[in-house]
Design a protein around this motif. Sequence first.
Motif, PDB file in Angstrom:
ATOM      1  N   PRO A 286       0.816  -1.214   0.000  1.00 43.70           N
ATOM      2  CA  PRO A 286       0.000   0.000   0.000  1.00 43.70           C
ATOM      3  C   PRO A 286       0.847   1.260   0.000  1.00 43.70           C
ATOM      4  CG  PRO A 286       0.001  -1.005   2.174  1.00 43.70           C
ATOM      5  CD  PRO A 286       0.689  -1.973   1.260  1.00 43.70           C
ATOM      6  N   THR A 287       0.310   2.312  -0.575  1.00 44.48           N
ATOM      7  CA  THR A 287       0.978   3.614  -0.593  1.00 44.48           C
ATOM      8  C   THR A 287       1.008   4.173   0.823  1.00 44.48           C
ATOM      9  OG1 THR A 287       0.135   4.002  -2.814  1.00 44.48           O
ATOM     10  CG2 THR A 287       0.961   5.917  -1.617  1.00 44.48           C
ATOM     11  N   SER A 288       2.148   4.686   1.258  1.00 42.66           N
ATOM     12  CA  SER A 288       2.241   5.264   2.597  1.00 42.66           C
ATOM     13  C   SER A 288       1.364   6.516   2.697  1.00 42.66           C
ATOM     14  CB  SER A 288       3.690   5.622   2.929  1.00 42.66           C
ATOM     15  OG  SER A 288       4.126   6.731   2.153  1.00 42.66           O
ATOM     16  N   LEU A 289       0.990   6.862   3.906  1.00 43.59           N
ATOM     17  CA  LEU A 289       0.134   8.025   4.123  1.00 43.59           C
ATOM     18  C   LEU A 289       0.786   9.298   3.604  1.00 43.59           C
ATOM     19  CD1 LEU A 289      -2.358   9.398   5.309  1.00 43.59           C
ATOM     20  CD2 LEU A 289      -1.201   9.431   7.528  1.00 43.59           C
ATOM     21  N   ASP A 290       2.078   9.485   3.900  1.00 38.77           N
ATOM     22  CA  ASP A 290       2.760  10.704   3.448  1.00 38.77           C
ATOM     23  C   ASP A 290       2.773  10.807   1.933  1.00 38.77           C
ATOM     24  OD1 ASP A 290       3.338  11.731   5.963  1.00 38.77           O
ATOM     25  OD2 ASP A 290       5.181  10.577   6.148  1.00 38.77           O
ATOM     26  N   ASN A 291       3.033   9.695   1.254  1.00 41.16           N
ATOM     27  CA  ASN A 291       3.077   9.740  -0.200  1.00 41.16           C
ATOM     28  C   ASN A 291       1.688   9.887  -0.801  1.00 41.16           C
ATOM     29  OD1 ASN A 291       5.850   9.636  -1.096  1.00 41.16           O
ATOM     30  ND2 ASN A 291       5.966   7.645  -0.119  1.00 41.16           N
ATOM     31  N   ALA A 292       0.677   9.338  -0.142  1.00 42.87           N
ATOM     32  CA  ALA A 292      -0.700   9.553  -0.597  1.00 42.87           C
ATOM     33  C   ALA A 292      -1.054  11.028  -0.504  1.00 42.87           C
ATOM     34  CB  ALA A 292      -1.664   8.716   0.237  1.00 42.87           C
ATOM     35  N   LEU A 293      -0.674  11.664   0.609  1.00 40.26           N
ATOM     36  CA  LEU A 293      -0.942  13.091   0.776  1.00 40.26           C
ATOM     37  C   LEU A 293      -0.108  13.928  -0.192  1.00 40.26           C
ATOM     38  CD1 LEU A 293      -1.193  13.422   4.665  1.00 40.26           C
ATOM     39  CD2 LEU A 293      -2.984  13.989   3.014  1.00 40.26           C
ATOM     40  N   ARG A 294       1.153  13.548  -0.401  1.00 42.41           N
ATOM     41  CA  ARG A 294       1.995  14.298  -1.342  1.00 42.41           C
ATOM     42  C   ARG A 294       1.350  14.351  -2.714  1.00 42.41           C
ATOM     43  NH1 ARG A 294       6.890  15.876   0.057  1.00 42.41           N
ATOM     44  NH2 ARG A 294       7.847  14.921   1.903  1.00 42.41           N
ATOM     45  N   THR A 295       0.896  13.214  -3.194  1.00 40.88           N
ATOM     46  CA  THR A 295       0.281  13.165  -4.519  1.00 40.88           C
ATOM     47  C   THR A 295      -1.005  13.974  -4.544  1.00 40.88           C
ATOM     48  OG1 THR A 295       1.237  10.970  -4.894  1.00 40.88           O
ATOM     49  CG2 THR A 295      -0.608  11.621  -6.293  1.00 40.88           C
ATOM     50  N   ALA A 296      -1.812  13.829  -3.500  1.00 43.21           N
ATOM     51  CA  ALA A 296      -3.093  14.540  -3.456  1.00 43.21           C
ATOM     52  C   ALA A 296      -2.900  16.046  -3.384  1.00 43.21           C
ATOM     53  CB  ALA A 296      -3.914  14.049  -2.256  1.00 43.21           C
ATOM     54  N   LEU A 297      -1.858  16.488  -2.684  1.00 45.35           N
ATOM     55  CA  LEU A 297      -1.606  17.919  -2.506  1.00 45.35           C
ATOM     56  C   LEU A 297      -0.709  18.503  -3.592  1.00 45.35           C
ATOM     57  CD1 LEU A 297      -0.900  17.781   1.333  1.00 45.35           C
ATOM     58  CD2 LEU A 297      -2.954  18.726   0.259  1.00 45.35           C
ATOM     59  N   GLY A 298      -0.105  17.645  -4.404  1.00 49.11           N
ATOM     60  CA  GLY A 298       0.826  18.129  -5.427  1.00 49.11           C
ATOM     61  C   GLY A 298       2.142  18.595  -4.850  1.00 49.11           C
ATOM     62  N   VAL A 299       2.595  17.946  -3.757  1.00 49.60           N
ATOM     63  CA  VAL A 299       3.855  18.322  -3.107  1.00 49.60           C
ATOM     64  C   VAL A 299       4.921  17.296  -3.476  1.00 49.60           C
ATOM     65  CG1 VAL A 299       5.007  18.725  -0.903  1.00 49.60           C
ATOM     66  CG2 VAL A 299       2.610  19.370  -1.184  1.00 49.60           C
ATOM     67  N   PRO A 300       5.935  17.655  -4.258  1.00 44.28           N
ATOM     68  CA  PRO A 300       6.949  16.676  -4.668  1.00 44.28           C
ATOM     69  C   PRO A 300       7.932  16.375  -3.548  1.00 44.28           C
ATOM     70  CG  PRO A 300       7.516  18.835  -5.525  1.00 44.28           C
ATOM     71  CD  PRO A 300       6.177  18.994  -4.833  1.00 44.28           C
ATOM     72  N   VAL A 301       8.611  15.245  -3.685  1.00 42.86           N
ATOM     73  CA  VAL A 301       9.707  14.926  -2.765  1.00 42.86           C
ATOM     74  C   VAL A 301      10.845  15.903  -3.032  1.00 42.86           C
ATOM     75  CG1 VAL A 301      11.375  13.162  -2.074  1.00 42.86           C
ATOM     76  CG2 VAL A 301       9.061  12.495  -2.755  1.00 42.86           C
ATOM     77  N   PRO A 302      11.380  16.570  -2.013  1.00 42.29           N
ATOM     78  CA  PRO A 302      12.453  17.547  -2.233  1.00 42.29           C
ATOM     79  C   PRO A 302      13.704  16.883  -2.790  1.00 42.29           C
ATOM     80  CG  PRO A 302      12.188  17.080   0.118  1.00 42.29           C
ATOM     81  CD  PRO A 302      11.036  16.429  -0.587  1.00 42.29           C
ATOM     82  N   GLN A 303      14.274  17.480  -3.814  1.00 42.08           N
ATOM     83  CA  GLN A 303      15.471  16.948  -4.450  1.00 42.08           C
ATOM     84  C   GLN A 303      16.693  17.782  -4.077  1.00 42.08           C
ATOM     85  OE1 GLN A 303      15.341  14.009  -6.256  1.00 42.08           O
ATOM     86  NE2 GLN A 303      13.274  14.068  -5.404  1.00 42.08           N
ATOM     87  N   ALA A 304      17.828  17.142  -4.046  1.00 40.66           N
ATOM     88  CA  ALA A 304      19.066  17.850  -3.707  1.00 40.66           C
ATOM     89  C   ALA A 304      19.428  18.817  -4.829  1.00 40.66           C
ATOM     90  CB  ALA A 304      20.198  16.848  -3.499  1.00 40.66           C
ATOM     91  N   PRO A 305      19.800  20.049  -4.497  1.00 42.21           N
ATOM     92  CA  PRO A 305      20.181  21.010  -5.535  1.00 42.21           C
ATOM     93  C   PRO A 305      21.524  20.651  -6.142  1.00 42.21           C
ATOM     94  CG  PRO A 305      20.567  21.932  -3.355  1.00 42.21           C
ATOM     95  CD  PRO A 305      19.877  20.624  -3.142  1.00 42.21           C
ATOM     96  N   ALA A 306      21.668  21.012  -7.409  1.00 39.67           N
ATOM     97  CA  ALA A 306      22.966  20.821  -8.067  1.00 39.67           C
ATOM     98  C   ALA A 306      23.928  21.925  -7.629  1.00 39.67           C
ATOM     99  CB  ALA A 306      22.785  20.841  -9.581  1.00 39.67           C
ATOM    100  N   GLY A 307      25.184  21.688  -7.819  1.00 43.01           N
ATOM    101  CA  GLY A 307      26.161  22.716  -7.480  1.00 43.01           C
ATOM    102  C   GLY A 307      27.034  22.323  -6.311  1.00 43.01           C
ATOM    103  N   PRO A 308      27.977  23.187  -5.952  1.00 40.89           N
ATOM    104  CA  PRO A 308      28.926  22.875  -4.880  1.00 40.89           C
ATOM    105  C   PRO A 308      28.239  22.795  -3.522  1.00 40.89           C
ATOM    106  CG  PRO A 308      29.144  25.158  -5.570  1.00 40.89           C
ATOM    107  CD  PRO A 308      28.208  24.515  -6.544  1.00 40.89           C
ATOM    108  N   ALA A 309      28.819  21.977  -2.656  1.00 47.42           N
ATOM    109  CA  ALA A 309      28.258  21.805  -1.322  1.00 47.42           C
ATOM    110  C   ALA A 309      29.373  21.428  -0.361  1.00 47.42           C
ATOM    111  CB  ALA A 309      27.173  20.733  -1.334  1.00 47.42           C
ATOM    112  N   TYR A 310      29.207  21.804   0.891  1.00 48.12           N
ATOM    113  CA  TYR A 310      30.102  21.349   1.946  1.00 48.12           C
ATOM    114  C   TYR A 310      29.650  19.948   2.376  1.00 48.12           C
ATOM    115  CZ  TYR A 310      31.229  26.330   2.462  1.00 48.12           C
ATOM    116  OH  TYR A 310      31.606  27.640   2.241  1.00 48.12           O
ATOM    117  N   GLN A 311      30.614  19.149   2.826  1.00 43.69           N
ATOM    118  CA  GLN A 311      30.214  17.856   3.361  1.00 43.69           C
ATOM    119  C   GLN A 311      31.247  17.341   4.352  1.00 43.69           C
ATOM    120  OE1 GLN A 311      29.688  15.606  -0.317  1.00 43.69           O
ATOM    121  NE2 GLN A 311      31.504  14.403   0.152  1.00 43.69           N
ATOM    122  N   GLU A 312      30.743  16.549   5.281  1.00 42.36           N
ATOM    123  CA  GLU A 312      31.587  15.886   6.282  1.00 42.36           C
ATOM    124  C   GLU A 312      31.177  14.424   6.331  1.00 42.36           C
ATOM    125  OE1 GLU A 312      34.056  16.741   8.239  1.00 42.36           O
ATOM    126  OE2 GLU A 312      34.163  18.891   7.818  1.00 42.36           O
TER     127      GLU A 312
END
Length: 459
Positions: A286-312
């Motif tokens: 079954p589709t998870s509740l969060d993903n069901a709501l995301r689709t219904a609300l039109g809210v995409p999963v946030p994607q990582a931006p391209a470009g330079p980044a700090y990391q540890e």
Amino acid sequence: MADGGPPPRCAVLGATGFVGRALVADLAAAGHPVQVLSRTAEHGFPHRIGVTLGDATDPRALETVCDGADVVFHLMHSLAHADFAGRDRVIAQRLAAAAAAAGVRQLVFLGGPRPTAATSPHLASRSEVAGILLDGEVPAIALQASMVLGRGSAGVELLSRTARLPVRPRPGWTARRSRPVALADVRHYLRAAAGHPPLRGRFDVSGPETISYDGLVRRCARLLRRPAALTLPSPFWSHETAARIAGLTSPVPATVAGPLFASLEHDLLPADTPAESVLAPPLGGPTSLDNALRTALGVPVPQAPAGPAYQEEYTRLAQAGPHRLWRAITALGGDHGRFPPAPAWALRGLLDGLLGGAGAYRGRPDRPVTGDVVDFWTVRRRDDTHRELVLAADMRLPGDAELTLRADPAGTGSLLWQRVRFAPASPLGHAYWHLQKPAHNQVFAWLARSIVRDAERGT
């Protein structure tokens, strides 16, 4: 279709609703000849869809749409009419007669959960319609869903409007629980019913999570990235009052909102046979509740931006095997798997709430997948094959923060690999990274130690 023959011919009542339109498209894509009943010629269906003009209370229109059909789907509900129960009763009685006369093989009705006690007129009507069809000559199944989460539904519109309020009343009836289900899963079971040998009975279509209506509103607000609202206990806030206000402030008429809110006076939990016991479940579960709501609300999963980044990067050996380490990683979040060190995250959550962010929200599904919310993180990616979990921070930050956790084999034990990545969105972001780095080094080192300790304890 189960015997390899041509796709069954299908007729759909309620084809212009948010479920109906999706089902018609699915059936047509699967090769089913489809006939729909519409009261207007302005229906918007493509030419390959047959259209019978008429009202569902008209016996002649029902006879016409049922003629030649193998499977008839009944998705209508007359909430916009004052006497919706009487109207729906007449439609069900006449549909049962028309289907029998036309030699229909299967009736499929989409309704609500069976009432177990005193209930609202809306739920009582849904159950009555199911009973009429089930008692008819043609085999009928009633697929019972408490709340279908899909774009265009009145319930989701009311949810999203409520979730955006900075101050929300919290009457006692919002504590009632249900098992909301994704439109995608409902569509799956409706399609499965079209190709299944004739069935008769009530079958519950439920989502994987039991949640109160108030919890559903808060989850909706969380996905919409709304600041935490001030909620006020409101013992005198009736569903009639809520419906009148909804009618004034949303596209949902009060005549529709009223019966929907009245249904919240009761728990809407499954009480009959699960649909997956007779129809094949969706691939992947079954589709998870969060993903069901995301689709219904039109809210995409946030994607990582391209470009330079700090990391540890941090690594830590564990005596436990990779499977146990992975279990400890995926158990993070919620009341029982709080992100350690808990005081530091609690303080960060309090600050975030003051800044209008996700705040101290704490919650997670049983098995988080991509798109799900885990406390003030969103699962950006989950890879069970390589045991890697990528979380995106939903806190208010001058950039994008990402936490990656992976369980790798290492001899007889395992290795926890942890990476913190931050992509600044402005000069302030660069300053933020350097200023917070000493504290974050301590926090994420503590997190790594805690995950390894939990894995070695077998928790």
